[in-house]
Enzyme design. Structure first.
Site, PDB file in Angstrom:
ATOM      1  N   GLU A   7      -6.358  -1.270   2.492  1.00 40.82           N
ATOM      2  CA  GLU A   7      -7.537  -1.627   2.503  1.00 40.82           C
ATOM      3  C   GLU A   7      -7.748  -2.669   3.562  1.00 40.82           C
ATOM      4  O   GLU A   7      -7.207  -3.684   3.627  1.00 40.82           O
ATOM      5  CB  GLU A   7      -8.261  -2.085   1.282  1.00 40.82           C
ATOM      6  CG  GLU A   7      -9.611  -2.435   1.118  1.00 40.82           C
ATOM      7  CD  GLU A   7     -10.329  -2.473  -0.129  1.00 40.82           C
ATOM      8  OE1 GLU A   7     -10.216  -1.700  -0.892  1.00 40.82           O
ATOM      9  OE2 GLU A   7     -10.624  -3.673  -0.494  1.00 40.82           O
ATOM     10  N   LYS A  60      -4.319  -8.255   7.562  1.00 46.20           N
ATOM     11  CA  LYS A  60      -2.820  -9.022   7.901  1.00 46.20           C
ATOM     12  C   LYS A  60      -1.804  -7.915   7.919  1.00 46.20           C
ATOM     13  O   LYS A  60      -1.185  -7.528   6.916  1.00 46.20           O
ATOM     14  CB  LYS A  60      -2.411 -10.057   6.899  1.00 46.20           C
ATOM     15  CG  LYS A  60      -3.340 -11.345   6.972  1.00 46.20           C
ATOM     16  CD  LYS A  60      -2.841 -12.388   5.992  1.00 46.20           C
ATOM     17  CE  LYS A  60      -3.984 -13.527   6.090  1.00 46.20           C
ATOM     18  NZ  LYS A  60      -4.204 -14.219   7.363  1.00 46.20           N
TER      19      LYS A  60
END
Length: 298
Positions: free
Chosen positions: A17, A273
């Site tokens: 996500e 990230k």
């Protein structure tokens, strides 16, 4: 490809996500992260909204990039609490125009504006949105579930009753909110199936990367922090680098346990990230390969 069809050929699924950049940042700042995540061969990637639905248009734009430029299945979040039926119809048309076949149907958070009034022809909850999407589209519809109950639910049983309404209204699969105690998920899974909810359930994993993050999560969700994780947070609270590594290690051990148990999928909340996702997938690659091969041979 529709996510519900992916379950027919592969299990477990691995997904990520991401969220759009803030409104004052160029949208293409997210594309490098998408490219890095794409290189990890996920089965799909979901795109959420910013706070209060502030990046709604960007959600579809980024979902389209994933679907059409990267040739990777995308799923766009769609919230309804502030939307009229005409606005939802516009979103449906935009999804169709951009070749997006999957949505995560959510109520969304109530606006913080004290003067807010819901649209007269709007939706009260995610069940109404799911019903509308099922009746008016051919989309594959995902819905959210909460192993520790939704913060507004009276108790877990009441929340599972509401989840049954989502399933009966046309949801095709479920994605859980993040949780940190696998035993709570296993107990939730048993309760869900006793209620006759037999949809695939993808488990949400949120690696803890800093101490501020955990406070935000607790305020939003009220999730329980297991003793083992609490010890890690207390031990490394003044060592940011060590806390990040320990948080990722905890997420890896949690993921391995879930995969070994036999979950339908792992959904990693990446916080945009890619390096975090790489570490997790690198550590679970062996068990992921074994389980995928077992799925193909069964």
């Amino acid at each position: 490809m529709k996510i519900k069809d992916k379950f027919k050929i592969k299990n477990p699924l691995i997904s990520f996500e991401i969220f759009p950049p803030k409104a004052n940042y160029p949208v293409d700042t997210i594309y490098d992260s998408i490219d890095e995540l794409y290189s990890l061969y996920p089965d799909f990637m979901s795109v959420t909204y910013g706070a209060g639905g502030s990046t709604k248009d960007r959600t579809i734009e980024i979902s389209s990039h994933i679907q059409n430029k990267c040739n990777l299945t995308s799923i766009a979040h769609v919230t309804c609490i502030s939307s009229s039926r005409n606005e939802i119809n516009n979103i449906i048309n935009s999804l169709k125009k951009n070749n997006i076949h999957n949505v995560l149907a959510l109520r969304g958070d109530y606006p913080k504006d004290a003067a807010y009034t819901p649209p007269n022809d709007g939706f009260k909850n995610s069940v109404e949105l799911i019903e509308y999407l099922r009746k008016n589209t051919n989309l594959c519809i995902g819905a959210a579930c909460y192993p520790e109950k939704h913060p507004e639910a009276y108790d877990l049983n009441a929340d599972i009753d509401f989840l049954k309404r989502k399933a009966d209204s046309g949801a095709d699969f479920l994605i859980t909110q993040m949780f940190f105690d696998n035993e709570l998920f296993y107990d939730f899974y048993d309760k869900v199936h006793k209620k006759g909810i037999n949809l695939p359930i993808i488990t949400g994993i949120m690696p803890i990367l800093n101490k501020n993050q955990i406070n935000t999560i607790l305020n939003l969700t009220g999730n329980m922090i297991p003793v083992k994780l609490r010890r890690i947070l207390d031990k490394y609270e003044n060592n940011p680098v060590a806390l990040t590594e320990a948080g990722i290690s905890y997420a890896i051990s949690q993921t391995i346990d879930l995969l070994s148990w036999g979950v339908d999928g792992i959904h990693i909340y990446t916080m945009n990230k890619p390096s975090t996702a790489k570490k997790i997938l690198g550590s679970i690659s062996a068990i992921r390969g074994v389980l995928t091969n077992e799925s193909k041979s069964s």
